[in-house]
Design an enzyme around this catalytic site. Structure first.
Site, mmCIF file in Angstrom:
data_model
loop_
_atom_site.group_PDB
_atom_site.id
_atom_site.type_symbol
_atom_site.label_atom_id
_atom_site.label_comp_id
_atom_site.label_asym_id
_atom_site.label_seq_id
_atom_site.Cartn_x
_atom_site.Cartn_y
_atom_site.Cartn_z
ATOM 1 N N LYS A 193 0.889 -1.126 -0.101
ATOM 2 C CA LYS A 193 -0.037 -0.068 0.082
ATOM 3 C C LYS A 193 0.853 1.060 0.077
ATOM 4 O O LYS A 193 2.147 1.138 0.718
ATOM 5 C CB LYS A 193 -0.738 0.037 1.255
ATOM 6 C CG LYS A 193 -2.156 0.837 1.151
ATOM 7 C CD LYS A 193 -3.311 -0.076 0.184
ATOM 8 C CE LYS A 193 -4.700 0.782 0.223
ATOM 9 N NZ LYS A 193 -5.602 0.099 -0.282
HETATM 10 P P1 NAD Z 1 -12.938 7.769 -2.860
HETATM 11 O O1 NAD Z 1 -12.019 8.680 -2.723
HETATM 12 O O2 NAD Z 1 -13.608 7.501 -4.210
HETATM 13 O O3 NAD Z 1 -14.380 7.911 -1.902
HETATM 14 C C1 NAD Z 1 -14.097 8.295 -0.503
HETATM 15 C C2 NAD Z 1 -15.471 8.700 -0.167
HETATM 16 O O4 NAD Z 1 -15.683 8.988 1.029
HETATM 17 C C3 NAD Z 1 -15.907 10.249 -0.866
HETATM 18 O O5 NAD Z 1 -17.328 10.092 -0.941
HETATM 19 C C4 NAD Z 1 -15.486 11.016 0.260
HETATM 20 O O6 NAD Z 1 -16.322 12.400 0.547
HETATM 21 C C5 NAD Z 1 -15.784 10.273 1.484
HETATM 22 N N1 NAD Z 1 -15.277 10.892 2.818
HETATM 23 C C6 NAD Z 1 -14.121 11.211 3.149
HETATM 24 N N2 NAD Z 1 -13.735 11.589 4.066
HETATM 25 C C7 NAD Z 1 -14.990 11.092 4.896
HETATM 26 C C8 NAD Z 1 -15.380 11.309 6.037
HETATM 27 N N3 NAD Z 1 -14.688 12.106 7.201
HETATM 28 N N4 NAD Z 1 -16.746 11.048 6.612
HETATM 29 C C9 NAD Z 1 -17.600 10.640 5.362
HETATM 30 N N5 NAD Z 1 -17.168 10.308 4.238
HETATM 31 C C10 NAD Z 1 -15.842 10.780 4.177
HETATM 32 O O7 NAD Z 1 -12.311 6.211 -2.159
HETATM 33 P P2 NAD Z 1 -13.000 4.875 -2.547
HETATM 34 O O8 NAD Z 1 -11.807 4.168 -3.464
HETATM 35 O O9 NAD Z 1 -14.301 4.864 -2.652
HETATM 36 O O10 NAD Z 1 -12.349 4.320 -0.841
HETATM 37 C C11 NAD Z 1 -13.285 4.285 0.016
HETATM 38 C C12 NAD Z 1 -12.571 3.109 0.975
HETATM 39 O O11 NAD Z 1 -12.740 1.995 0.573
HETATM 40 C C13 NAD Z 1 -11.270 3.478 1.546
HETATM 41 O O12 NAD Z 1 -11.320 2.633 2.805
HETATM 42 C C14 NAD Z 1 -10.567 2.285 0.605
HETATM 43 O O13 NAD Z 1 -9.334 2.014 1.090
HETATM 44 C C15 NAD Z 1 -11.382 1.237 0.384
HETATM 45 N N6 NAD Z 1 -11.327 0.451 -0.547
HETATM 46 C C16 NAD Z 1 -11.177 0.914 -1.768
HETATM 47 C C17 NAD Z 1 -11.064 0.136 -2.958
HETATM 48 C C18 NAD Z 1 -11.151 0.662 -4.506
HETATM 49 O O14 NAD Z 1 -10.955 -0.276 -5.400
HETATM 50 N N7 NAD Z 1 -11.159 1.965 -4.566
HETATM 51 C C19 NAD Z 1 -11.093 -1.285 -2.739
HETATM 52 C C20 NAD Z 1 -10.873 -1.679 -1.404
HETATM 53 C C21 NAD Z 1 -10.870 -0.753 -0.395
#
Ligand code: NAD
Length: 409
Positions: free
Chosen positions: A102
Site C-alpha cells: 500500500k
Molecule cells: P473515494 O476517494 O472514491 O471515496 C471516498 C468517499 O469517502 C468520498 O465520498 C469522500 O467524500 C468520503 N469521505 C472522505 N472523508 C470522509 C469522512 N470523514 N466522513 C465521511 N465520508 C468521507 O475512495 P474509495 O476508493 O471509494 O475508497 C473508500 C474506502 O474503500 C477506503 O477505505 C479504501 O481504502 C477502501 N477500498 C477501496 C477500494 C477501491 O477499489 N477503490 C478497494 C478496497 C477498499
C-alpha cells in the site's frame, strides 16, 4: 490504539487461535520493505512544495505485491503499513497470486488542481520506479486516486521500462483497463453481502441500507443495491449526509455527484451529519469512507442489524468487541471489499496475455471468487467457533504461512 496496532491486533488474535509461535507471528506481521520518497513539485503559483510519498511492501510470499495508492493528508508510514498488511491477508483470502502493499502521497487533493495532481503522480512514480513493476509490485486506485491517476502511472513507468500496462491496475478502459474494474469493489461488496444475508434467510430486496462514503466504493455499492431492490435510507460524503425514510433516488444522486457536487449541496432530502448517519436504525450499515468510523465512542449506539466493511479498517477492535457482545455481525474488510483487488488481478492477467474479457465474464468470475471466499470463511468460523473476521485471518495466515515454508524461510 493506532491504526497499525488495530490491524496487528486482528492478526495476532487469529494467529494465537492457530497457536502460531511468537517469532513466526513477528515475521509475518512486519513489512518486507518500506520506501519513502521526496516529491518536490512546482505548484501552479510557482511555489515549490515538497510532498512525501510512501510505499510499504508487506509480504511477497505468494507473488508480486499489490495494493492501492491513497492521496490524503493522513497518509504516512504507519497508515500504509497497516493497509499493506491488510492487502497481504486480502489477496491470500481470495487466493489470488499476490502479496500485500500500500502507498500514497501525503497531500490534500481538495486543494490541488488536476495539473498539480499529475505532476505529483509523475514525480512520485519516477522516484519509486525501481521498486514497482508487473512482477514486483502493482499499484491500484484508493482514496482520491482514480483511473486517470493510474493512466499517468502507466505512462511514467513505461517511459523508462517500455510499454508496461501490467504495472498498474484500475486504468481507464481506453488505456488497457478492464471491464468491470471501476465497479468491482462495490459489486464485490454486494456479492458477498448477498451470500452473508442468505445465511440469515434475508434477501437484498428486503433490506434497508445506510452507506457512509459516496466515492468509488460506496456509490457503486449503493447503486447495485438500489438496482437489487434494497432501500437506501442514507448516504454521506465528506461534506455530510442525506436521509429519506422512503429511500433515496440513487441514480439521480449519482448524476448530481458526477457533476462535481457534494451531498451537502443536494436539495429535497433531510441533511444529517456523518456521526448521526452511523447510528440510525437500518438492516445494513456499510462504512465505505475512511478507517475507524465505528469506534468505542459510537459502537454502543449503532442500530444496524449487520455491518459490512466496504472501507478498510472502519471498525476499531474496541468497537468490534462491543458489536460482538451486542450480537451485531460484522462482515470484515479483507473479505467484503476484496472485489477490487480481484478484478485488478483479472486486469493484470488480461494485460500480460493481451486479451480482453467481457464485462459479463468479469462479473461472473468475480461472483464465483467472492462466493468461494465467503464459504471458506464461514466454514472456518464454524470450525473454530470464532467471528468472521478471525476466521478470514486464519484462512489467510494459513495460506501465506504455507507459501513461506515451501519457499524456504
Ligand atoms: P473515494 O476517494 O472514491 O471515496 C471516498 C468517499 O469517502 C468520498 O465520498 C469522500 O467524500 C468520503 N469521505 C472522505 N472523508 C470522509 C469522512 N470523514 N466522513 C465521511 N465520508 C468521507 O475512495 P474509495 O476508493 O471509494 O475508497 C473508500 C474506502 O474503500 C477506503 O477505505 C479504501 O481504502 C477502501 N477500498 C477501496 C477500494 C477501491 O477499489 N477503490 C478497494 C478496497 C477498499
Amino acid at each position: 490504539m493506532s491504526v497499525l496496532d488495530q490491524t496487528l491486533y486482528y492478526f495476532h488474535k487469529a494467529a494465537d487461535a492457530m497457536d502460531l509461535g511468537e517469532h513466526i507471528q513477528e515475521m509475518m506481521a512486519e513489512p518486507h520493505r518500506i520506501i519513502v520518497v521526496q516529491i518536490p513539485v512546482e505548484m501552479e503559483n510557482g511555489v515549490i512544495e515538497v510532498f512525501k510519498g510512501y510505499r510499504v511492501q508487506h509480504n511477497p510470499a505468494r507473488g508480486p505485491m499489490k495494493g492501492g495508492l491513497r492521496y490524503h493528508p493522513t497518509v504516512d508510514v504507519e497508515h500504509c503499513t497497516s493497509l499493506a498488511n491488510l492487502m497481504t491477508w486480502k489477496t491470500a483470502l481470495l487466493d489470488i497470486p499476490y502479496g500485500g502493499a500500500k502507498g500514497g502521497v501525503n497531500c490534500d487533493p481538495t486543494q490541488m488542481t488536476e495539473r498539480e495532481m499529475e505532476r505529483v503522480t509523475r514525480k512520485f512514480i519516477a522516484n519509486l520506479e525501481e521498486c514497482i513493476g508487473p512482477y514486483k509490485d502493482i499499484p491500484a486506485p484508493d482514496v482520491n486516486t482514480n483511473s486517470q491517476v493510474m493512466a499517468w502511472i502507466m505512462n511514467e513507468y513505461s517511459k523508462i521500462n517500455g510499454f508496461s500496462p501490467a504495472v498498474v491496475t484500475g486504468k481507464p478502459l481506453d488505456l488497457h483497463g478492464s471491464e468491470g474494474r471501476e465497479a468491482a469493489t462495490g459489486r464485490g461488496v454486494v456479492f458477498v453481502t448477498e451470500n452473508f444475508l442468505h445465511d440469515y434467510e434475508i434477501s437484498l430486496k428486503d433490506t434497508s441500507v445506510i452507506v457512509q462514503g459516496f466515492g468509488n466504493v460506496g456509490s457503486w455499492a449503493a447503486k447495485i443495491l438500489f438496482e437489487a431492490g434494497a432501500k437506501i435510507l442514507a448516504i454521506s460524503d465528506v461534506s455530510g449526509g442525506i436521509y429519506c425514510e422512503e429511500g433515496l433516488d440513487i441514480p439521480t444522486l449519482l448524476n448530481t455527484t458526477h457533476e462535481g457536487h457534494l451531498l451537502s449541496e443536494v436539495h429535497g432530502y433531510d441533511h444529517i451529519s456523518n456521526e448521526e448517519l452511523l447510528t440510525l436504525p437500518c438492516d445494513l450499515l456499510i462504512p465505505a469512507a475512511l478507517g475507524r468510523a465505528i469506534n468505542k465512542d459510537n459502537a454502543a449506539d449503532i442500530q444496524a442489524r449487520f455491518i459490512v466493511e466496504a472501507a478498510n479498517s472502519p471498525v476499531t477492535p474496541e468497537a468490534d468487541e462491543i458489536l460482538d457482545k451486542r450480537g451485531i455481525p460484522v462482515l470484515p474488510d479483507i473479505l467484503a471489499n476484496a472485489g477490487g483487488v480481484t478484478v485488478s488481478y483479472f486486469e493484470w492477467t488480461q494485460n500480460i496475455q493481451q486479451f480482453r474479457w467481457s464485462e459479463d465474464d468479469i462479473n461472473m468470475r468475480l461472483k464465483l471468487k467472492m462466493r468461494k471466499a465467503y464459504q471458506t470463511v464461514r466454514k472456518v468460523a464454524k470450525k473454530y467457533n470464532v467471528p468472521l473476521r478471525t476466521a478470514a485471518f486464519i484462512v489467510s495466515i494459513g495460506r501465506v504461512g504455507k507459501a513461506t515454508v515451501l519457499s524456504g524461510i
